[in-house]
Design a protein around this motif. Structure first.
Motif, PDB file in Angstrom:
ATOM      1  N   LEU A  64      25.285 -46.847 141.618  1.00  0.00           N
ATOM      2  CA  LEU A  64      26.556 -47.266 141.041  1.00  0.00           C
ATOM      3  C   LEU A  64      27.044 -46.237 140.043  1.00  0.00           C
ATOM      4  O   LEU A  64      26.252 -45.695 139.263  1.00  0.00           O
ATOM      5  N   PRO A  65      28.328 -45.944 140.024  1.00  0.00           N
ATOM      6  CA  PRO A  65      28.863 -45.007 139.024  1.00  0.00           C
ATOM      7  C   PRO A  65      28.608 -45.540 137.611  1.00  0.00           C
ATOM      8  O   PRO A  65      28.602 -46.750 137.370  1.00  0.00           O
ATOM      9  N   VAL A  66      28.415 -44.618 136.672  1.00  0.00           N
ATOM     10  CA  VAL A  66      28.100 -45.031 135.306  1.00  0.00           C
ATOM     11  C   VAL A  66      29.232 -45.839 134.699  1.00  0.00           C
ATOM     12  O   VAL A  66      29.000 -46.725 133.856  1.00  0.00           O
ATOM     13  N   VAL A  67      30.468 -45.612 135.126  1.00  0.00           N
ATOM     14  CA  VAL A  67      31.589 -46.366 134.569  1.00  0.00           C
ATOM     15  C   VAL A  67      31.501 -47.835 134.964  1.00  0.00           C
ATOM     16  O   VAL A  67      31.960 -48.715 134.218  1.00  0.00           O
ATOM     17  N   VAL A  68      30.898 -48.132 136.120  1.00  0.00           N
ATOM     18  CA  VAL A  68      30.723 -49.528 136.531  1.00  0.00           C
ATOM     19  C   VAL A  68      29.723 -50.216 135.617  1.00  0.00           C
ATOM     20  O   VAL A  68      29.958 -51.330 135.122  1.00  0.00           O
ATOM     21  N   HIS A  69      28.571 -49.561 135.395  1.00  0.00           N
ATOM     22  CA  HIS A  69      27.600 -50.108 134.445  1.00  0.00           C
ATOM     23  C   HIS A  69      28.243 -50.317 133.076  1.00  0.00           C
ATOM     24  O   HIS A  69      28.028 -51.334 132.410  1.00  0.00           O
ATOM     25  N   THR A  70      29.011 -49.320 132.654  1.00  0.00           N
ATOM     26  CA  THR A  70      29.627 -49.382 131.328  1.00  0.00           C
ATOM     27  C   THR A  70      30.579 -50.562 131.216  1.00  0.00           C
ATOM     28  O   THR A  70      30.546 -51.307 130.238  1.00  0.00           O
ATOM     29  N   PHE A  71      31.438 -50.736 132.227  1.00  0.00           N
ATOM     30  CA  PHE A  71      32.382 -51.859 132.200  1.00  0.00           C
ATOM     31  C   PHE A  71      31.640 -53.190 132.124  1.00  0.00           C
ATOM     32  O   PHE A  71      31.992 -54.068 131.322  1.00  0.00           O
ATOM     33  N   ILE A  72      30.615 -53.346 132.939  1.00  0.00           N
ATOM     34  CA  ILE A  72      29.891 -54.628 132.978  1.00  0.00           C
ATOM     35  C   ILE A  72      29.194 -54.903 131.643  1.00  0.00           C
ATOM     36  O   ILE A  72      29.201 -56.033 131.144  1.00  0.00           O
ATOM     37  N   TYR A  73      28.614 -53.874 131.042  1.00  0.00           N
ATOM     38  CA  TYR A  73      27.943 -54.079 129.758  1.00  0.00           C
ATOM     39  C   TYR A  73      28.948 -54.390 128.651  1.00  0.00           C
ATOM     40  O   TYR A  73      28.725 -55.291 127.834  1.00  0.00           O
ATOM     41  N   LEU A  74      30.035 -53.641 128.605  1.00  0.00           N
ATOM     42  CA  LEU A  74      31.033 -53.902 127.569  1.00  0.00           C
ATOM     43  C   LEU A  74      31.663 -55.279 127.752  1.00  0.00           C
ATOM     44  O   LEU A  74      31.950 -55.973 126.770  1.00  0.00           O
ATOM     45  N   TRP A  75      31.887 -55.658 128.998  1.00  0.00           N
ATOM     46  CA  TRP A  75      32.463 -56.981 129.257  1.00  0.00           C
ATOM     47  C   TRP A  75      31.549 -58.082 128.732  1.00  0.00           C
ATOM     48  O   TRP A  75      31.995 -59.010 128.055  1.00  0.00           O
ATOM     49  N   HIS A  76      30.258 -57.993 129.010  1.00  0.00           N
ATOM     50  CA  HIS A  76      29.352 -59.094 128.678  1.00  0.00           C
ATOM     51  C   HIS A  76      28.875 -59.082 127.231  1.00  0.00           C
ATOM     52  O   HIS A  76      28.619 -60.152 126.670  1.00  0.00           O
ATOM     53  N   PHE A  77      28.750 -57.907 126.650  1.00  0.00           N
ATOM     54  CA  PHE A  77      28.244 -57.855 125.276  1.00  0.00           C
ATOM     55  C   PHE A  77      29.349 -57.784 124.229  1.00  0.00           C
ATOM     56  O   PHE A  77      29.088 -58.000 123.045  1.00  0.00           O
ATOM     57  N   LEU A  78      30.582 -57.501 124.656  1.00  0.00           N
ATOM     58  CA  LEU A  78      31.665 -57.347 123.691  1.00  0.00           C
ATOM     59  C   LEU A  78      32.849 -58.259 124.022  1.00  0.00           C
ATOM     60  O   LEU A  78      33.208 -59.145 123.245  1.00  0.00           O
ATOM     61  N   THR A  79      33.443 -58.069 125.217  1.00  0.00           N
ATOM     62  CA  THR A  79      34.649 -58.826 125.558  1.00  0.00           C
ATOM     63  C   THR A  79      34.363 -60.310 125.743  1.00  0.00           C
ATOM     64  O   THR A  79      35.071 -61.166 125.194  1.00  0.00           O
ATOM     65  N   LEU A  80      33.337 -60.626 126.529  1.00  0.00           N
ATOM     66  CA  LEU A  80      33.057 -62.030 126.838  1.00  0.00           C
ATOM     67  C   LEU A  80      32.706 -62.858 125.607  1.00  0.00           C
ATOM     68  O   LEU A  80      33.188 -63.989 125.476  1.00  0.00           O
ATOM     69  N   PRO A  81      31.898 -62.358 124.671  1.00  0.00           N
ATOM     70  CA  PRO A  81      31.675 -63.149 123.453  1.00  0.00           C
ATOM     71  C   PRO A  81      32.960 -63.417 122.671  1.00  0.00           C
ATOM     72  O   PRO A  81      33.136 -64.515 122.120  1.00  0.00           O
ATOM     73  N   ILE A  82      33.857 -62.421 122.619  1.00  0.00           N
ATOM     74  CA  ILE A  82      35.131 -62.629 121.920  1.00  0.00           C
ATOM     75  C   ILE A  82      35.954 -63.695 122.641  1.00  0.00           C
ATOM     76  O   ILE A  82      36.516 -64.607 122.013  1.00  0.00           O
ATOM     77  N   THR A  84      34.846 -66.082 124.539  1.00  0.00           N
ATOM     78  CA  THR A  84      34.187 -67.378 124.353  1.00  0.00           C
ATOM     79  C   THR A  84      34.527 -67.966 122.989  1.00  0.00           C
ATOM     80  O   THR A  84      34.818 -69.169 122.866  1.00  0.00           O
ATOM     81  N   LEU A  85      34.517 -67.126 121.962  1.00  0.00           N
ATOM     82  CA  LEU A  85      34.865 -67.590 120.624  1.00  0.00           C
ATOM     83  C   LEU A  85      36.315 -68.087 120.575  1.00  0.00           C
ATOM     84  O   LEU A  85      36.606 -69.135 119.984  1.00  0.00           O
ATOM     85  N   VAL A  86      37.208 -67.335 121.228  1.00  0.00           N
ATOM     86  CA  VAL A  86      38.620 -67.746 121.256  1.00  0.00           C
ATOM     87  C   VAL A  86      38.775 -69.078 121.985  1.00  0.00           C
ATOM     88  O   VAL A  86      39.501 -69.978 121.529  1.00  0.00           O
ATOM     89  N   MET A  87      38.081 -69.221 123.140  1.00  0.00           N
ATOM     90  CA  MET A  87      38.187 -70.464 123.901  1.00  0.00           C
ATOM     91  C   MET A  87      37.663 -71.650 123.099  1.00  0.00           C
ATOM     92  O   MET A  87      38.275 -72.725 123.070  1.00  0.00           O
ATOM     93  N   MET A  88      36.530 -71.471 122.440  1.00  0.00           N
ATOM     94  CA  MET A  88      35.953 -72.568 121.649  1.00  0.00           C
ATOM     95  C   MET A  88      36.860 -72.927 120.475  1.00  0.00           C
ATOM     96  O   MET A  88      37.043 -74.113 120.155  1.00  0.00           O
ATOM     97  N   THR A  89      37.433 -71.908 119.837  1.00  0.00           N
ATOM     98  CA  THR A  89      38.341 -72.167 118.720  1.00  0.00           C
ATOM     99  C   THR A  89      39.580 -72.925 119.194  1.00  0.00           C
ATOM    100  O   THR A  89      40.039 -73.866 118.540  1.00  0.00           O
ATOM    101  N   ARG A  90      40.099 -72.512 120.353  1.00  0.00           N
ATOM    102  CA  ARG A  90      41.294 -73.181 120.892  1.00  0.00           C
ATOM    103  C   ARG A  90      41.003 -74.639 121.231  1.00  0.00           C
ATOM    104  O   ARG A  90      41.808 -75.536 120.949  1.00  0.00           O
ATOM    105  N   ILE A  91      39.846 -74.889 121.863  1.00  0.00           N
ATOM    106  CA  ILE A  91      39.483 -76.267 122.213  1.00  0.00           C
ATOM    107  C   ILE A  91      39.320 -77.120 120.967  1.00  0.00           C
ATOM    108  O   ILE A  91      39.808 -78.254 120.888  1.00  0.00           O
ATOM    109  N   ALA A  92      38.641 -76.553 119.951  1.00  0.00           N
ATOM    110  CA  ALA A  92      38.440 -77.304 118.702  1.00  0.00           C
ATOM    111  C   ALA A  92      39.767 -77.594 118.014  1.00  0.00           C
ATOM    112  O   ALA A  92      39.999 -78.692 117.495  1.00  0.00           O
ATOM    113  N   TRP A  93      40.682 -76.601 118.032  1.00  0.00           N
ATOM    114  CA  TRP A  93      41.986 -76.778 117.398  1.00  0.00           C
ATOM    115  C   TRP A  93      42.801 -77.865 118.092  1.00  0.00           C
ATOM    116  O   TRP A  93      43.420 -78.706 117.455  1.00  0.00           O
TER     117      TRP A  93
END
Length: 430
Positions: A64-82, A84-93
């Motif tokens: 796999l090209p390194v950019v694919v690994h990079t996208f998947i890691y950034l998505w799961h360790f950076l984008t997805l937690p953000i 998830t936090l936004v979704m939980m905040t919206r539901i609570a609000w």
């Protein structure tokens, strides 16, 4: 931790996919949006499943090209937690608003709304009857062009919420890949009161955290080895994380260590990524390769000065463990092994071993593991400083010094204010 994180990522991917898919159904060209979402999320879930049960996605030769690994890691360790936090905040609000917001609708308002929805028949409100544009001939009215559907505010927000996170992750991935191969040299000159005069001028090439795998291809290793060998150091100290995850990359790491040259010898300790897949297999392979790995033991090497004088240097190394109490215990186990006739240097992949090493009067400790904090706002504050007491560079306590190496490679592809590095150390006596 691996077996907790990966299933959690899969669950969060499915949750985001479901919510995004439901949201885009009201958008123009909804089918294209849904196909794009499937093309984005489904391969990432397959990647995560393969990484759990098959080594291809996590080894350097996975194809796999390194950019694919990079996208998947950034998505799961950076984008997805953000997200998830936004979704939980919206539901609570929304729940808070549903409980606390009183209904101030005027009597009959509901009926009025219902009536307006029904009011396109004979009894419709006259104000709601469409009015023909004035000043147009019947022919012009018949040839009116259909207007493009106007997006509502809610549709615009939905499109942004679904489209912007993957776009931002993609742009960040492209930037990260451009910076993966950057490597600096950092030099330290340490004056140590405990250093015998016979060792004045001793040099160490401190190497750490190559993480051979998806973000550091073995093709880069010969050039890195040449830079290390150009130091012409007296000793080479490698402080762990030779491979990233897959033991299939270990032969490349063994060849890399064998290619390193020093005047008086090399020593190696293990890191957490080395032992993730199978601790016993890693340690056995390193010993079978006759590499100078130390796992809770010591190695005596002789320093020979340029003038031909010799003096013993004792390297000791703790085995990998991530618990502070266990680190301290591992240092205590080594204390009886210290030879009073030699100068001791402790190798510990995790820098928190320094606390107990300073108590035990180890004059010098070499560590890695932190990657310089990985994502830092400043050189002193950021993600790393929230996790580690010692993040990067030189730290000193009475009678003891610690150098933390930022490392060469990466398990996570984004570095900010934490550059990859090789470290050259020169020791001076008082």
């Amino acid at each position: 931790m691996f077996w907790i994180l990966v299933p959690s990522f899969i669950v969060l991917d499915l949750l985001w996919w479901g919510l995004a898919d439901r949201g885009v159904r009201d958008l123009p060209h909804a089918r294209i949006w849904r196909i794009a979402l499937t093309a984005l999320v489904a391969p990432m879930i397959v990647y995560l499943l393969l990484s759990m049960f098959w080594a291809v996605p996590i080894r350097s030769s996975g194809g796999l090209p390194v950019v694919v690994h990079t996208f998947i890691y950034l998505w799961h360790f950076l984008t997805l937690p953000i997200l998830t936090l936004v979704m939980m905040t919206r539901i609570a609000w929304r729940k808070m608003r549903g409980v606390s917001a009183p209904n101030h609708a005027a009597p009959g308002a509901a009926e009025g709304i219902a009536g307006s929805r029904r009011g396109f028949g004979a009894a419709a409100d006259p104000l709601l009857v469409p009015i023909e544009p004035q000043g147009l001939s019947p022919i012009a009215r018949d040839k009116k062009q259909p207007a493009l559907p106007a997006l509502s505010r809610r549709q615009i927000l939905t499109a942004a919420a679904v489209g912007l996170p993957p776009l931002a992750t993609g742009l960040t991935s492209a930037w990260s890949v451009q910076n993966l191969n950057r490597l600096r040299t950092r030099r330290f000159t340490l004056t140590l009161p405990a250093l015998p005069r016979q060792l004045d001028g001793l040099t160490i090439a401190h190497v750490s955290d190559t993480h051979i795998g998806k973000f550091l291809n073995p093709d880069r290793l010969p050039a890195i080895a040449r830079e290390i060998n150009n130091f012409n150091a007296d000793f080479i100290a490698f402080t762990g994380d030779l491979i990233d995850l897959s033991l299939e990359d270990l032969p490349f790491g063994i060849d890399f260590l064998r290619s390193l040259k020093s005047r008086c010898g090399m020593v190696v300790c293990e890191g957490n990524h080395d032992v993730m897949q199978n601790r016993g297999d890693f340690e056995h392979a390193m010993r079978e390769a006759d590499l100078p790995i130390m796992i809770g033991d010591q190695r005596m090497l002789n320093f020979t000065s340029r003038l031909g004088k010799s003096y013993p240097v004792q390297f000791l190394a703790v085995p990998w463990n991530g618990d502070d109490r266990e680190m301290a215990d591992a240092v205590d186990v080594l204390r009886p092994e210290v030879n009073p006739q030699a100068f001791p240097i402790l190798l510990a992949h995790h820098p928190h071993s320094f606390d107990e090493a300073a108590v035990a009067h180890f004059p010098l400790v070499l560590s890695g593991h932190t990657h310089g904090g990985q994502i830092m706002i400043t050189s002193q504050f950021g993600a790393g400083s929230l996790r580690f007491r010692y993040t990067s560079g030189l730290y000193q306590k009475p009678g003891s010094s610690l150098i933390v190496n930022n490392g060469i490679g990466n398990w996570f592809p984004l570095r900010i204010n934490a550059p990859a590095e090789l470290v050259h150390i020169t020791l001076r006596s008082v």
